[in-house]
Design a protein around this motif. Structure first.
Motif, short mmCIF file in Angstrom:
data_model
loop_
_atom_site.label_atom_id
_atom_site.label_comp_id
_atom_site.label_asym_id
_atom_site.label_seq_id
_atom_site.Cartn_x
_atom_site.Cartn_y
_atom_site.Cartn_z
N ALA A 1 23.91 32.05 -12.34
CA ALA A 1 23.72 31.83 -10.90
C ALA A 1 24.97 32.19 -10.12
O ALA A 1 24.90 32.82 -9.05
CB ALA A 1 23.33 30.37 -10.64
N LEU A 2 26.14 31.82 -10.65
CA LEU A 2 27.38 32.07 -9.92
C LEU A 2 27.75 33.55 -9.91
O LEU A 2 28.19 34.08 -8.90
CB LEU A 2 28.53 31.26 -10.54
CG LEU A 2 28.42 29.74 -10.41
CD1 LEU A 2 29.57 29.05 -11.13
CD2 LEU A 2 28.41 29.32 -8.95
N LEU A 3 27.54 34.22 -11.02
CA LEU A 3 27.89 35.64 -11.08
C LEU A 3 26.92 36.51 -10.28
O LEU A 3 27.27 37.60 -9.85
CB LEU A 3 27.91 36.12 -12.55
CG LEU A 3 29.00 35.52 -13.44
CD1 LEU A 3 28.88 36.09 -14.85
CD2 LEU A 3 30.37 35.81 -12.88
N GLY A 4 25.71 36.01 -10.07
CA GLY A 4 24.71 36.81 -9.36
C GLY A 4 24.75 36.68 -7.86
O GLY A 4 23.98 37.33 -7.15
N LEU A 5 25.65 35.83 -7.33
CA LEU A 5 25.70 35.59 -5.89
C LEU A 5 26.68 36.56 -5.24
O LEU A 5 27.89 36.41 -5.35
CB LEU A 5 26.12 34.14 -5.64
CG LEU A 5 26.09 33.66 -4.19
CD1 LEU A 5 24.71 33.84 -3.58
CD2 LEU A 5 26.51 32.19 -4.11
N GLU A 6 26.15 37.55 -4.55
CA GLU A 6 26.99 38.54 -3.88
C GLU A 6 26.56 38.70 -2.43
O GLU A 6 25.37 38.87 -2.13
CB GLU A 6 26.90 39.89 -4.59
CG GLU A 6 27.50 39.89 -5.99
CD GLU A 6 27.57 41.28 -6.59
OE1 GLU A 6 27.28 42.25 -5.84
OE2 GLU A 6 27.91 41.40 -7.77
N HIS A 7 27.53 38.61 -1.52
CA HIS A 7 27.27 38.75 -0.08
C HIS A 7 28.61 38.99 0.60
O HIS A 7 29.66 38.47 0.15
CB HIS A 7 26.59 37.49 0.48
CG HIS A 7 26.14 37.63 1.89
ND1 HIS A 7 26.96 37.36 2.96
CD2 HIS A 7 24.95 38.02 2.42
CE1 HIS A 7 26.29 37.57 4.09
NE2 HIS A 7 25.07 37.98 3.79
N PRO A 8 28.65 39.75 1.71
CA PRO A 8 29.93 40.00 2.40
C PRO A 8 30.63 38.74 2.86
O PRO A 8 31.86 38.76 3.06
CB PRO A 8 29.52 40.88 3.58
CG PRO A 8 28.26 41.53 3.16
CD PRO A 8 27.55 40.54 2.29
N ASN A 9 29.90 37.64 3.05
CA ASN A 9 30.51 36.40 3.53
C ASN A 9 30.61 35.34 2.44
O ASN A 9 30.70 34.14 2.74
CB ASN A 9 29.74 35.86 4.73
CG ASN A 9 29.76 36.80 5.91
OD1 ASN A 9 28.73 37.33 6.31
ND2 ASN A 9 30.94 37.03 6.46
N VAL A 10 30.58 35.78 1.20
CA VAL A 10 30.76 34.89 0.05
C VAL A 10 31.84 35.49 -0.84
O VAL A 10 31.84 36.69 -1.12
CB VAL A 10 29.44 34.74 -0.74
CG1 VAL A 10 29.69 33.99 -2.06
CG2 VAL A 10 28.40 34.00 0.09
#
Length: 415
Positions: free
Chosen positions: A58-67
């Motif tokens: 879950a943590l490695l899959g979270l990608e976003h310009p504001n994260v």
């Protein structure tokens, strides 16, 4: 002094310390990284290590310009670390400490960025659970946005969930940072996405006012206010922005906006806020549950030379050194009972006021009221004394000027 973190990373220097661990500037196969090395007492907890590994996907899959993206998780002996993107900048708490409060346009632009990051996390089924200024990083190398604000990125996803293991927090415990805890967490309900919206609205209020809406005093008092008190209005901001804050600070989770809605609505308000200066309001004075000169505390006085801590800081692990402020530590404490929560309602929480004006009910307001009463009482006594002297003078003058005939005529008739 450099130290190896696993087989792929080297930590070179400390960038900062938090309640869960230490952040290092490091180097990896793909260049500079930030390495969050969790405390040794956490790394020695086998149950937590297992949860750490379970959350990896879950943590490695979270990608976003504001994260702030997590690149890797390292479990190596006593080392338990998150390897993250390196953000060249500072955290929002540092800026807030320096400027006290931000101009509305900059504050709203920053919070809109964070809301966008939360929207991506919630869509992936991840709840942050510890949104606060310390966990918002400002990218000083990024392009300037509205109000000359730097891009904001939310970090430390998963830390609160990792620490909140059944062994550490039973059903009668809550974990979080008191100033930003949603009412449903205080009441013992499981945290959903709406708790992040409540915390982010609290951050927005703090950026505008310079203080949180329900903070101040012992953590128990802070928790009670979250459940029982209404948020106090902020003078000087457009009604559209205020209504948005109120909706996101609703006691009922279902009444709050979703993160994507909040981000969109905030950006719509940016043109309305262009050029507005920071608000000119004062933080509310001490509440009755805090120490005041008129209401001495039963607690022993602090030793000479030791600074008195106005806001309680409760360490997560017994024996651990608490942080400088309860805003900078996860606080594990008992869930207040229904009778305790019901007994604490006082209406509107900690009312802000125009700069220089005392808050009704505050220590300064009570002192001012007492001084006014003393002045009025003294003035009344002087007036009464003056009136008595005048009456005596008038009576004496009449007696002195009366003739024997007048005196005789004024004498009572004999029976």
């Amino acid at each position: 002094m450099a130290r190896k973190i696993g087989s792929r990373y080297t930590a070179h220097q400390i960038l900062g310390r938090g309640s869960a661990g230490t952040v290092w500037l490091g180097e990896g196969p793909e260049g500079p990284v930030a390495i969050k090395l969790l405390r040794e007492d956490l790394a020695s907890d086998q149950e937590l290590v297992g949860r750490f590994v379970q959350e990896r996907t879950a943590l490695l899959g979270l990608e976003h310009p504001n994260v702030v993206s997590v690149r890797d998780l390292v479990v190596d002996g006593n080392d338990l670390a998150l390897v993250m993107d390196l953000v060249r900048g500072t955290d929002l708490r540092t800026r807030l400490d320096r400027e006290r409060r931000l101009a509305p346009e900059a504050a709203v632009a920053i919070v809109a960025d964070v809301a966008d990051g939360l929207a991506a996390a919630h869509a992936a089924g991840v709840v942050h659970r510890d949104v606060k200024p310390e966990n918002v990083l400002l990218d000083m190398q990024g392009p300037l946005g509205p109000g000359r604000s730097h891009p904001a990125l939310l970090t430390d996803f998963g830390i609160a969930k990792l620490i909140d293991s059944p062994k550490r927090t039973r059903a009668t415990k809550i974990i979080g940072t008191p100033d930003y805890l949603a009412p449903e967490i205080v009441e013992g309900l499981p945290p959903r996405a709406a708790v992040d919206i409540y915390a982010l609205a609290t951050v927005l209020y703090e950026l505008l006012a310079g203080f949180t809406p329900f903070g101040g005093g012992h953590p128990g008092a802070v928790l009670r206010r979250h459940v029982t008190e209404r948020v106090a209005p902020l003078p000087g901001i457009p009604d559209e922005l205020w209504q948005l804050i109120v909706q996101c600070l609703a006691k009922g989770p279902a009444s709050r906006l979703r993160a994507s809605e909040l981000g969109s609505r905030l950006r719509e308000l940016l043109p309305l806020l262009a050029g507005m200066p920071p608000l000119d309001v004062d933080e509310p004075d001490a509440e009755p549950d805090e120490e005041t000169p008129d209401e001495p505390s039963a607690r022993p006085a602090a030793p000479a030379g030791e600074q008195v801590r106005r806001r309680g800081a409760v360490p997560l692990v017994p024996g651990a050194r608490p942080a400088d402020s309860n805003r900078d530590t996860h606080t594990s404490m008992r869930v207040p009972g229904p009778d305790e929560l019901a007994g604490g309602a006082r209406g509107t929480a900690r009312v802000p006021r125009t700069a220089g004006a005392p808050r009704p009910g505050s220590a300064r307001h009570r002192a001012t009221t007492r001084r006014r009463r003393v002045v009025l009482g003294t003035a009344a006594a002087v007036l009464l004394a003056a009136a008595g002297i005048g009456t005596w003078a008038a009576t004496s003058g009449d007696d002195a000027g009366a003739s024997p005939k007048d005196s005789k005529n004024s004498a009572p008739a004999s029976p």
